[in-house]
Scaffold this active site. Structure first.
Site, PDB file in Angstrom:
ATOM      1  N   TYR A 127      57.844  -7.085  85.141  1.00 40.17           N
ATOM      2  CA  TYR A 127      57.245  -6.281  86.232  1.00 40.17           C
ATOM      3  C   TYR A 127      57.268  -7.059  87.543  1.00 40.17           C
ATOM      4  O   TYR A 127      57.973  -6.718  88.490  1.00 40.17           O
ATOM      5  CB  TYR A 127      55.862  -5.837  85.799  1.00 40.17           C
ATOM      6  CG  TYR A 127      54.772  -5.682  86.829  1.00 40.17           C
ATOM      7  CD1 TYR A 127      54.779  -4.627  87.740  1.00 40.17           C
ATOM      8  CD2 TYR A 127      53.707  -6.578  86.854  1.00 40.17           C
ATOM      9  CE1 TYR A 127      53.740  -4.494  88.667  1.00 40.17           C
ATOM     10  CE2 TYR A 127      52.677  -6.432  87.760  1.00 40.17           C
ATOM     11  CZ  TYR A 127      52.694  -5.399  88.667  1.00 40.17           C
ATOM     12  OH  TYR A 127      51.672  -5.270  89.572  1.00 40.17           O
ATOM     13  N   TYR A 130      48.803 -13.573  80.062  1.00 38.81           N
ATOM     14  CA  TYR A 130      49.751 -14.257  80.945  1.00 38.81           C
ATOM     15  C   TYR A 130      51.048 -14.551  80.197  1.00 38.81           C
ATOM     16  O   TYR A 130      51.042 -15.216  79.159  1.00 38.81           O
ATOM     17  CB  TYR A 130      49.129 -15.563  81.434  1.00 38.81           C
ATOM     18  CG  TYR A 130      49.674 -16.057  82.750  1.00 38.81           C
ATOM     19  CD1 TYR A 130      49.022 -15.772  83.936  1.00 38.81           C
ATOM     20  CD2 TYR A 130      50.840 -16.811  82.802  1.00 38.81           C
ATOM     21  CE1 TYR A 130      49.505 -16.227  85.144  1.00 38.81           C
ATOM     22  CE2 TYR A 130      51.331 -17.268  84.017  1.00 38.81           C
ATOM     23  CZ  TYR A 130      50.653 -16.973  85.183  1.00 38.81           C
ATOM     24  OH  TYR A 130      51.136 -17.419  86.385  1.00 38.81           O
TER      25      TYR A 130
END
Ligand code: ZN
Lengths: 381, 138
Positions: free
Chosen positions: A328, A280
């Site tokens: 992304y 993460y």
């Protein structure tokens, strides 16, 4: 070494990503759910457990299940922030192992970018939030900045070292045509981007996008009749340590130290056996703290560990291979996309960004203000 | 003074703390069972689960554990940038979020600080801190 196949991930999919003002949060999840079930060769009627988390309804599962026409026999709305979906995998595995269900659908969606949901300051500070919110710390970035400043103080970590993570992650994004930001950046670009909360710059921070995803977890028995090559869940772990940043037990050690160890012990894997990691990356500091807490390097050695573009394409430590939340997509709670990318890497579907011969993946979510963590170990035959 | 700062919803746990701020007193809790200080205030001691918590007056002195300089803020806080938000460890051993007042060049991790009560918004008094002079710091 024990490598139990606890359950299998047989379907993963994203919805439309990026900026989707023409879509609702339910449509995004419907797109992803349909695609994830379809690639597995499963149907809506096969789903007997539903997992979802989000802030768009008082009960995400009630609204989403009705919208999709699903009547689950098992339901779980665990919301611990961005790591919820790694926790959902763990809970799905537990339910499958207990024989409670065979097919679990995990969903997430958000239209936070199109709805401009960021930057809203609420008028009230109830319950335990009353001791933080009035002081004007932008959340979540300010809390991560407090941790970064402390890490720099204790270990001499530098902004250049944090920037290494943003630059390497962007390199992966250039190889992913679904990535929101694909222009290469340099360490100087990160350091010259405007300060948000010292020491974090704009390019130390994740994107704010729309998007949705879905993951299908099934029993070994069901996996045998699915179209996709199964990706086995070998281990999982979760924990949470605090809600408010002032109550984080140690600002440089996250719950990854607990959830990661538990997941790796369950899977019976060592660090040097992991081929690809999806961690993460709400902020660059999130990654650095997580690498240390997971034990890929010692406390304080995260800076040197990521230096020299070691996590970039072609480097010795392939990490965040889809371009991450930094480049992304990052629709608020990013954890489901970590799972999607890890599964695709293990299936060998990633084209120019494929990590050669990836067999074992570590997926790690972090939620809140470094509050919750959940780790999943995945592997293929 | 800013307007629209999120208002603490004073409740059965927190009311004595906020009343103290308005009176210029920094109140925290102390557990009679394990002897440790507790902040934020609550019904049970998070260390030993005792309900024997009582209010005490803190010394108001502490040390900066970490801080950030906020450059981009929203709503009522926009006008304040850049400003310093910190976690301060009180001498009693509890940690609290706060703002650091005064010259930014004096702000560093480990610096000794003392509480100052500031009316940040109409009727809202918050405990901020300021770095102590070298001479008085200890
Ligand atoms: Zn106690």
């Amino acid at each position: 070494m024990r490598r139990d196949r606890l359950a299998a991930i047989v379907g993963v999919a994203e919805s439309e990503l990026g900026e989707t003002p023409h879509r609702t949060v339910l449509q995004l999840q419907a797109q992803a759910a349909k695609a994830a079930l379809a690639e597995a060769g499963l149907e809506k009627g096969d789903v007997d457990a539903l997992f979802c988390a989000g802030n768009w309804a008082w009960s995400t599962n009630l609204m989403l299940a009705e919208y999709l026409g699903i009547t689950p026999r098992y339901t779980d709305t665990t919301n611990i922030g961005g790591s919820s979906f790694e926790a959902h995998v763990g809970h799905a595995v537990a339910g499958i192992q207990a024989g409670l269900f065979d097919v679990a659908l995990i969903c997430y969606g958000s239209t936070q970018r199109s709805q401009r949901l960021r930057g809203h300051v609420p008028p009230d500070a109830p319950l335990t939030e009353q001791f933080e919110r009035p002081f004007g710390l932008p959340t979540p970035v300010g809390a991560y900045a407090l941790a970064a400043m402390r890490h720099m103080h204790e270990y001499g970590t530098t902004s250049e070292q944090l920037a290494e993570i943003a630059v390497a992650t962007r390199k992966w994004a250039t190889l992913n045509d679904k990535a929101f930001m694909r222009e290469p950046i340099t360490i100087e670009d990160v350091l010259n981007s405007r300060l948000i909360c010292e020491p974090l710059h704009l390019l130390d921070c994740c994107l704010v996008t729309d998007g949705g995803g879905a993951v299908v977890v099934v029993s070994e028995r069901v996996a045998q009749r699915c179209r996709t090559r199964p990706v086995w869940v070998l281990g999982h772990g979760e924990t949470h340590t605090h809600h408010t940043i002032a109550n984080m037990p140690d600002l440089t050690t996250t719950g990854a130290a607990v959830s990661g160890r538990r997941a790796m012990e369950m899977a019976g894997v060592r660090h040097d056996e992991i081929d690809v990691v999806e961690i993460y990356d709400s902020f660059t500091i999130t990654v650095l703290l997580t690498l240390e807490a997971l034990g890929f390097c010692k406390p304080g050695e995260g800076g040197p560990f990521v230096s020299g573009q070691r996590t970039a394409p072609g480097g010795p430590f392939p990490m965040n291979t889809n371009g991450g939340g930094l480049s992304y997509c990052h629709p608020g709670m990013y954890g489901i996309f970590l799972l999607i990318e890890a599964v695709r890497q293990l299936r060998g579907e990633c084209g120019s960004r494929q990590v050669p011969d990836a067999r074992l993946a570590l997926v790690h979510g972090t939620g809140g203000v470094l509050s919750s963590t959940a780790t999943v170990i995945l592997g293929r035959d | 003074m800013a307007h629209g700062i999120p208002r603490p919803v004073e409740d059965a746990d927190s009311r004595p703390f906020w009343e103290g701020c308005r009176e210029g007193v920094l109140r925290i809790q102390r557990c009679a069972s394990c002897g440790r200080h507790v902040f934020y205030p609550r019904l049970l001691c998070p260390h030993c689960f005792s309900d024997q918590l009582s209010w005490v007056e803190a010394s108001g002195a502490g040390r900066i554990h970490t801080y950030t300089v906020v450059h981009r803020a929203f709503g009522p806080f926009q006008a304040d940038v850049p400003y310093v938000v910190a976690l301060v460890d009180l001498d009693e051993g509890v940690r609290m979020m706060t703002r650091i007042l005064g010259d930014r060049s004096s702000v560093r991790i480990g610096a000794r600080v003392r509480v100052e009560f500031v009316e940040a918004d109409e009727g809202l008094v918050l405990p901020y801190f300021r770095v102590m002079d070298e001479a008085t710091a200890s």
